[in-house]
Design an enzyme around this catalytic site. Structure first.
Site: not given
Ligand code: ACM
Length: 474
Positions: A283
């Protein structure tokens, strides 16, 4: 008498009669642990319950023979004996131990649970409790998500502001360096582990044959680090106690960032005897593609020079410059979403293997049902116990089958989780489903109904140990 064990063993042959544990003695490696968990009296040798090394059992496995006159548990390594003891605890949960002959070994060498101690902090006593909880299900790795936007949770001696300034917050408010009362660390405990406390966790885990996998997430999920050391970011950061993701990034073009990574990795590796270091990589929505690739190549090279096998969330596979053997952790769905399959295959193409954590079935932070008090509804959630059971890690990404898999992990993110009891409620029974997927070879697994029918025996252990869980009929 029916014999119910979770995760399902490779072979179970029931015998006649029972063995009575009350008043029995135990000898051999782990005798003390059996004394703690089942109340047996330890003797030097020749116990009614004999634990023995050198059996010829498959790697990580054990053989267990229960006869009216005694019990023999044998394995080639103490970790196998420890797994066999967990089976014995379940057999003993409902009274006399039924006579049986069991042969057992794991499907995967990596069977992991993850606890996010960044969004809400959990003190040492809570983490030890979670270690005991997962040991019962034969998990052998605990991944600690130690850093995120909301907090930095591990003391780094060369970078004291990380915990002086970066550990004062957590989701919903930590009260200026004081706990929210969520964990058993209490109201006055700081929201981070000193290095001694972290060593204590590592040692306790090792006593349960569990390897700690530390995660220092980067280049995103770094707001708390940037609050502590503003030069690590391209713009100033404010302490954050919400639950959004994707807004922070380390400064990719600044040498200070790489000096920081060197300092942190050196200390974390020095504190952690296990073979793995998790560098996150998920992310990174505020990092351009070009910067992400520059960053991953440099950061992983710095970390690999410290001699550890790196792990990254599957987005890290966007890089073709990973140190050979880097492990990918897949967290897309059981049907791969945008690019996830390709990014995960990239680890295998670069000599690594894969840990499967599909978010729609293996993420324990998802609510069990709509409008539940605990858990978030995302990743196609809610997620029922049946959904948590009904998948196979070798059937998700084409090209990633048994050989390419290192194992399976059940992560627990803690946006809504304020106490270890909350964690246990979300984890159990669903974590038993993931445990069976990770431990039981394919032929040993049957239907969901068969699994659900065996859960009563482990529920008896949970109840005896005071482990919170969602009602099995709920
Ligand atoms: C995640 O759930 N951002 C690895």
């Amino acid at each position: 008498m029916s014999i119910a064990i979770v995760p399902a063993p490779v072979s179970v042959v029931p015998g006649d009669g029972t063995f009575t544990l009350a008043g029995a003695t135990v000898s051999g490696p782990l005798a003390e642990y059996l004394s703690e968990t089942l109340g047996l009296a330890v003797v030097e040798s020749g116990g009614d319950v004999r634990l023995e090394l050198g059996s010829g059992a498959a790697p990580g496995g054990y053989t267990l023979e229960v006869a009216p006159a005694g019990i023999r548990l044998a394995a080639d390594a103490t970790a196998g004996l420890f797994a066999g003891v967990q089976t014995l605890r379940q057999l003993a949960a409902n009274g006399p131990v039924p006579c049986v002959s069991i042969e057992d070994h794991p499907r995967f060498s990596y069977r992991g649970a993850m606890l996010d101690v960044a969004r809400h902090f959990f003190g040492v006593a809570d983490v030890k409790r979670y270690i005991d909880d997962i040991a019962l299900l034969k998990f052998n790795h605990l991944h600690l998500h130690l850093t995120d936007d909301q907090g930095w949770r591990l003391e780094i001696l060369s970078r004291p502001e990380l915990t002086a300034k970066g550990a004062t917050t957590q989701v919903g408010g930590g009260g200026g360096g004081r706990g929210s009362g969520g964990g058993s660390g209490g109201f006055d405990a700081p929201l981070f582990y000193t290095q001694d406390e972290y060593r204590e966790i590592v040692a306790y885990a090792a006593s349960r044959f569990i390897t700690i996998v530390p995660e220092i997430d980067m280049p995103g999920h770094t707001n708390a680090a940037i609050v502590a050391y503003p030069e690590l970011g391209d713009s100033p950061a404010e302490p954050y106690e919400g639950i959004e993701v994707g807004f922070s990034s380390l400064a990719i073009r600044s040498e200070s960032t790489y000096d920081f990574i060197e300092d942190v990795v050196r200390e974390v590796v020095g504190l952690t005897p296990g073979p793995y270091l998790h560098l996150g990589g998920d992310e990174s929505l505020s990092t351009t593609d070009e910067d992400f690739l520059t960053f991953i190549a440099r950061a992983t090279a710095i970390a690999a020079a410290h001699g550890r096998t790196l792990i990254g969330w599957h987005e890290m596979g966007r890089s073709r410059d990973l140190p050979a053997g880097t492990i990918g952790q897949y967290w897309s769905f059981t049907t791969p979403q945008e690019g996830a399959a390709e990014h995960t295959l990239s680890f295998v193409e670069q000599g690594g293997r894969v840990i499967m954590s599909p978010a729609d079935v293996a993420y324990l932070d998802i609510a069990y049902e709509p409008d539940a008090a605990l858990g978030l509804v995302w990743a196609n959630g809610p997620t029922s116990l049946e959904q948590a059971y009904d998948w196979d890690p070798a059937d998700i990404v084409p090209g990633i089958g048994e050989e390419q898999l290192l194992g399976v992990e059940a992560p627990l993110w803690t946006e809504t989780v304020r106490s270890i009891g909350d964690a246990e409620y979300l984890a159990f029974p669903r974590m038993a489903a993931v445990a069976e997927i990770a431990w039981s070879p394919r032929g040993a697994r049957q239907s969901f109904a068969d699994f659900a029918g065996r859960l009563g025996s482990i529920e008896a252990v949970w109840d005896a140990a005071g482990i919170r869980h969602r009602p099995l009929d709920g």
